[in-house]
Scaffold this active site. Structure first.
Site, mmCIF file in Angstrom:
data_model
loop_
_atom_site.group_PDB
_atom_site.id
_atom_site.type_symbol
_atom_site.label_atom_id
_atom_site.label_comp_id
_atom_site.label_asym_id
_atom_site.label_seq_id
_atom_site.Cartn_x
_atom_site.Cartn_y
_atom_site.Cartn_z
ATOM 1 N N PRO A 5 0.798 -1.217 0.000
ATOM 2 C CA PRO A 5 0.000 0.000 0.000
ATOM 3 C C PRO A 5 0.824 1.257 0.000
ATOM 4 C CG PRO A 5 0.040 -1.022 2.163
ATOM 5 C CD PRO A 5 1.178 -1.541 1.376
ATOM 6 N N GLU A 6 0.488 2.121 -0.898
ATOM 7 C CA GLU A 6 0.978 3.493 -0.851
ATOM 8 C C GLU A 6 -0.223 4.350 -0.477
ATOM 9 O OE1 GLU A 6 3.411 4.533 -4.248
ATOM 10 O OE2 GLU A 6 3.871 2.439 -4.624
ATOM 11 N N ARG A 42 3.585 -10.707 5.511
ATOM 12 C CA ARG A 42 5.013 -10.541 5.801
ATOM 13 C C ARG A 42 5.287 -9.892 7.150
ATOM 14 N NH1 ARG A 42 7.720 -7.997 0.550
ATOM 15 N NH2 ARG A 42 9.607 -8.188 1.793
ATOM 16 N N HIS A 73 -2.850 -15.439 7.935
ATOM 17 C CA HIS A 73 -2.081 -14.375 8.572
ATOM 18 C C HIS A 73 -2.951 -13.286 9.196
ATOM 19 C CE1 HIS A 73 1.562 -16.245 7.145
ATOM 20 N NE2 HIS A 73 1.026 -16.312 5.933
#
Length: 277
Positions: free
Chosen positions: A2-3, A112, A93
């Site tokens: 995400p930006e 991650r 996750h």
DNA sequence: CAAGTTACCTGACGGC
DNA sequence: TGCCGTCAGGTAACTT
């Protein structure tokens, strides 16, 4: 993932499900994220409390509770926040699960674990700007982020323009994808020295950064491999990429082949003909 | 002190 | 099929 656009799309998607809702229960995977998750504090301060609104600052989401406590979530590279029915099976996750008095759940999933979760107790936004965000540059849409400001910050630096605009202490929210696309749109080579830009080119670049970020928000963000909005839908701005991920494909403007080079350790894509140093 | 490098973590993909 | 190296949207703590 995400930006700025993806974080903003997430904020807008979450808002109707979160605003004015009370957190009834919070669960945690126990896994450490980029930083330790202050789970005990989060339960103590937020369980039973109402969330008044969801805001965004840079690439951070701010959940402001009725007591003034603020939960700050950063999505890192692979983080996703989504709204689910409690009966929906948990994903591998999923790290934090907030049950709401609406009967829905907000889940934070991060493969991650580069994301982060922070709790600031009783923080006014002015205080947060001076503490948590003290090293964060202005929002790209703010009047403070002007061509004059950028030129001044660039000073005499030897840094490449792409590294410079991706520096979150200079301007917030511009990551690798949108840096590449904005520089292409502005006709500026990513390796051009930031200190070499005149006001006119800074104005042009800033305008392009703003237009592309807004356009991407309108498209629901970019889904490269795994970004999903709060309702689990993909973004489609990736269909509008002119250079990102398009090595050896023709430039849409001049048909010259797009080049890929590593600048500042990040993949950089550009048209060698349209983008000038 | 500016600028370059490494670390954090999982998974997908290509080459052999 | 599977093993290994490389790479990925971010950020901060390192080193040089």
């Amino acid at each position: 993932m995400p930006e700025l656009p993806e974080v903003e799309v997430t904020r807008r998607g979450l808002t109707p499900f979160i605003q004015q809702k009370r957190i009834t229960q919070i669960r945690y995977s126990g896994k450490k994220l980029r930083t330790a998750v202050p789970f005990g504090m989060i339960v103590q301060r937020l369980q039973g409390k109402k969330i008044l609104k969801v805001e965004r600052r840079a690439k951070y989401l701010l959940f402001i509770s009725e007591t003034g406590d603020t939960l700050i979530i950063h999505l890192g590279m692979t983080g996703k926040l989504g709204i689910f029915e409690p009966s929906a099976p948990l994903a591998v996750h999923d790290h934090l699960i907030f049950s709401l008095d609406s009967g829905m759940q907000m889940r934070f999933n991060d493969t991650r674990r580069f994301g982060s979760v922070t709790l600031l107790t009783n923080q006014q936004s002015q205080v947060m700007e001076e503490t948590f965000f003290r090293t964060t540059g202005p929002e790209p849409f703010s009047p403070e982020c002007s061509p004059e400001y950028l030129k001044k910050r660039a000073g005499k630096t030897s840094q490449a323009i792409k590294i410079f605009i991706m520096n979150s202490s200079i301007v917030a929210g511009v990551g690798n994808i949108y840096a590449n696309e904005s520089l292409y749109a502005a006709g500026i080579h990513p390796a051009a020295k930031a200190s070499g830009l005149g006001l006119k080119r800074w104005q042009n670049l800033l305008t392009n950064i703003r237009e592309i970020l807004l356009w991407a928000i309108d498209c629901g963000g970019s889904t490269i491999s795994d970004f999903l909005n709060a309702s689990g839908q993909q973004g489609y701005f990736q269909a509008n990429f002119k250079v990102y991920g398009r090595e050896n494909q023709p430039c849409p403007a001049c048909m010259e082949l797009i080049k890929k080079e590593t600048i500042g350790g990040r993949a950089s894509y550009f048209c060698p003909s349209c983008q000038k140093r």
